[in-house]
Design a protein around this motif. Structure first.
Motif, PDB file in Angstrom:
ATOM      1  N   CYS A  25       0.832  -1.210   0.000  1.00 10.07           N
ATOM      2  CA  CYS A  25       0.000   0.000   0.000  1.00 10.07           C
ATOM      3  C   CYS A  25       0.862   1.253   0.000  1.00 10.07           C
ATOM      4  N   GLU A  26       1.948   1.246   0.738  1.00  8.63           N
ATOM      5  CA  GLU A  26       2.839   2.402   0.767  1.00  8.63           C
ATOM      6  C   GLU A  26       3.495   2.615  -0.598  1.00  8.63           C
ATOM      7  N   VAL A  27       3.907   1.541  -1.258  1.00  8.48           N
ATOM      8  CA  VAL A  27       4.503   1.670  -2.590  1.00  8.48           C
ATOM      9  C   VAL A  27       3.467   2.196  -3.581  1.00  8.48           C
ATOM     10  N   SER A  47       6.135   2.598 -16.962  1.00  4.69           N
ATOM     11  CA  SER A  47       6.759   1.520 -17.724  1.00  4.69           C
ATOM     12  C   SER A  47       7.488   0.544 -16.807  1.00  4.69           C
ATOM     13  N   LEU A  48       8.215   1.093 -15.843  1.00  5.09           N
ATOM     14  CA  LEU A  48       8.953   0.268 -14.894  1.00  5.09           C
ATOM     15  C   LEU A  48       8.003  -0.586 -14.062  1.00  5.09           C
ATOM     16  N   MET A  49       6.883  -0.003 -13.656  1.00  5.41           N
ATOM     17  CA  MET A  49       5.907  -0.711 -12.839  1.00  5.41           C
ATOM     18  C   MET A  49       5.387  -1.960 -13.565  1.00  5.41           C
ATOM     19  N   ASN A  84      11.451  -1.051  -3.958  1.00  7.79           N
ATOM     20  CA  ASN A  84      10.646  -0.016  -4.607  1.00  7.79           C
ATOM     21  C   ASN A  84      10.349   1.137  -3.650  1.00  7.79           C
ATOM     22  N   ALA A  85      10.019   0.829  -2.416  1.00  9.39           N
ATOM     23  CA  ALA A  85       9.740   1.869  -1.423  1.00  9.39           C
ATOM     24  C   ALA A  85      10.971   2.747  -1.225  1.00  9.39           C
TER      25      ALA A  85
END
Length: 90
Positions: A25-27, A47-49, A84-85
């Protein structure tokens, strides 16, 4: 002494699964903030996601086929989410 929080029921690590949900959720929040800016970084993030999701799915599938446990797969997803975070928080 028995660690009640680390116990699994039917082989599923419930605490780690719940932590993955909260951390994700934070990400999502960080990504939405970045996407809302609409700059070049937003396009790169989108795009990265997508590519990260596909890579994580393939990795998890390969791990399952190799006999990995649910705990190992969730642990690996948590590593991706933490990375990611960290990247998005900078």
């Amino acid at each position: 002494m028995k660690d009640v929080l680390a116990e699994t029921v039917d082989g599923f690590p419930w605490l780690d699964g719940a932590m993955l949900a909260f951390e994700s959720c934070e990400v999502i929040r960080l990504r939405l903030a970045k996407l809302a800016r609409g700059d070049d970084g937003a396009e790169h993030e989108a795009s990265l996601m997508v590519s990260e999701k596909v890579d994580a799915m393939l990795e998890a599938g390969a791990s399952l086929m190799a006999g990995a446990s649910a705990a190992a797969i969730i642990g690996r997803y948590r590593e991706h989410v933490a990375a990611n975070a960290k990247r998005l928080s900078v």
